[in-house]
Scaffold this motif. Structure first.
Motif, PDB file in Angstrom:
ATOM      1  N   UNK A 159       0.829  -1.205   0.000  1.00 17.97           N
ATOM      2  CA  UNK A 159       0.000   0.000   0.000  1.00 17.97           C
ATOM      3  C   UNK A 159       0.863   1.256   0.000  1.00 17.97           C
ATOM      4  N   UNK A 160       1.972   1.229   0.760  1.00 20.00           N
ATOM      5  CA  UNK A 160       2.872   2.383   0.793  1.00 20.00           C
ATOM      6  C   UNK A 160       3.502   2.625  -0.568  1.00 20.00           C
ATOM      7  N   UNK A 161       3.876   1.559  -1.261  1.00 20.06           N
ATOM      8  CA  UNK A 161       4.485   1.717  -2.576  1.00 20.06           C
ATOM      9  C   UNK A 161       3.446   2.131  -3.627  1.00 20.06           C
ATOM     10  N   UNK A 162       2.188   1.764  -3.417  1.00 20.94           N
ATOM     11  CA  UNK A 162       1.133   2.282  -4.297  1.00 20.94           C
ATOM     12  C   UNK A 162       1.042   3.796  -4.151  1.00 20.94           C
ATOM     13  N   UNK A 163       1.114   4.284  -2.916  1.00 16.45           N
ATOM     14  CA  UNK A 163       1.132   5.734  -2.688  1.00 16.45           C
ATOM     15  C   UNK A 163       2.327   6.363  -3.394  1.00 16.45           C
ATOM     16  N   UNK A 164       3.496   5.746  -3.266  1.00 19.89           N
ATOM     17  CA  UNK A 164       4.699   6.291  -3.893  1.00 19.89           C
ATOM     18  C   UNK A 164       4.491   6.500  -5.386  1.00 19.89           C
ATOM     19  N   UNK A 165       3.908   5.512  -6.055  1.00 16.99           N
ATOM     20  CA  UNK A 165       3.736   5.625  -7.501  1.00 16.99           C
ATOM     21  C   UNK A 165       2.711   6.693  -7.877  1.00 16.99           C
ATOM     22  N   UNK A 166       1.579   6.691  -7.227  1.00 19.13           N
ATOM     23  CA  UNK A 166       0.539   7.662  -7.567  1.00 19.13           C
ATOM     24  C   UNK A 166       0.982   9.080  -7.215  1.00 19.13           C
ATOM     25  N   UNK A 167       1.640   9.221  -6.070  1.00 18.55           N
ATOM     26  CA  UNK A 167       2.162  10.522  -5.672  1.00 18.55           C
ATOM     27  C   UNK A 167       3.200  11.015  -6.675  1.00 18.55           C
ATOM     28  N   UNK A 168       4.097  10.119  -7.083  1.00 19.95           N
ATOM     29  CA  UNK A 168       5.119  10.499  -8.059  1.00 19.95           C
ATOM     30  C   UNK A 168       4.528  10.893  -9.390  1.00 19.95           C
TER      31      UNK A 168
END
Length: 264
Positions: A159-168
């Protein structure tokens, strides 16, 4: 020279002590960019700093820091406020929770959340603002293929890495017209020390990349955001993007179970 002109004179590497972070530091140093290395473990941090200084002669600063602390920006200002940061790298897994979510402690489950979404947002806000004002700079986030589907045994990490991608992706849309490059580089299986420590196995479906090559590709693709997936990982990445979310989660679960140590 192109790296130095576009992303110098200083790079801030959070998670810059071993694995991909070590090779990013050494390659940036070879390009003539001074580096500030931030990591939680003092021994690999000092060793990577020694290598960069010996190989390239650039200036190197280090800061031992746990990104779960609430005062990370205050600590980072101590080593960055007097220099121009032209490249921000967030290369942190930060996951201390391996195994089913309900079988881990809350502190372990929150580790990936605090070191990625929370710390990532703080870092980007503080260091991307001056880049946007200058009209030059770069932001690099190492993501994960796990960030494209809910993952058995890696629930909060995925879930944290999903945030990383969408945020980026959103940051790229905002900063690219202002001259700042943003790239999310989702990692697959990579030969990092953390991978060896946690004893994850290999899978025929997931080739294991070298940390040195991952670092090289990430820096080469930095102008080509918002997301770059290494060619060997694209079939799996595309599979994770299917609208059949139940099937994706089942695939991810089966893959993780096949790679986890016995009993996890």
């Amino acid at each position: 020279m192109l790296l130095k002109q576009r992303y110098g004179p200083w790079a801030l590497l959070v998670g810059g002590s071993e694995g991909v972070g070590e090779h990013l530091a050494r390659q940036l140093g070879a390009a003539g960019i001074n580096v500030i290395l931030v990591a939680r473990k003092p021994e690999p941090l000092a060793e990577t700093a020694r290598k960069v200084r010996a190989e390239s002669g650039v200036e190197v600063r280090t800061l031992q820091l746990d990104l779960m602390r609430p005062d990370i920006l205050e600590r980072l200002r101590e080593v960055t406020e007097d220099v121009e940061i032209g490249l921000l790298v967030h290369n942190v897994a930060g996951n201390q929770a391996y195994g089913p979510f309900v079988d881990t402690t809350l502190e372990a489950a929150l580790s990936a959340v605090l070191t990625s979404p929370v710390a990532l947002t703080k870092l980007a806000h503080h260091y991307a603002i001056p880049m946007a004002r200058r009209g030059r700079g770069g932001v690099l986030f190492t993501g994960s293929l796990a960030g494209n589907a809910g993952s058995y045994s890696l629930t909060t990490y995925a879930a944290a890495k999903a945030f990383t991608q969408i945020f980026g992706e959103g940051l790229w849309a905002e900063l690219q017209p202002r001259g700042v490059d943003v790239l999310v580089f989702p990692l697959g299986a990579t030969d990092t020390p953390s991978r060896a420590r946690y004893g994850t196995g290999d899978s025929d479906e997931m080739p294991v990349a070298s940390s040195e090559e991952v670092a090289r590709q990430a820096l080469a693709q930095l102008p080509n955001g918002p997301v770059y997936v290494a060619p060997e990982n694209r079939p799996f990445f595309e599979l994770m993007c299917t609208p059949d979310r139940r099937r994706v989660v089942e695939i991810q679960r089966d893959l993780q179970v096949s790679m986890l140590p016995d009993g996890v």
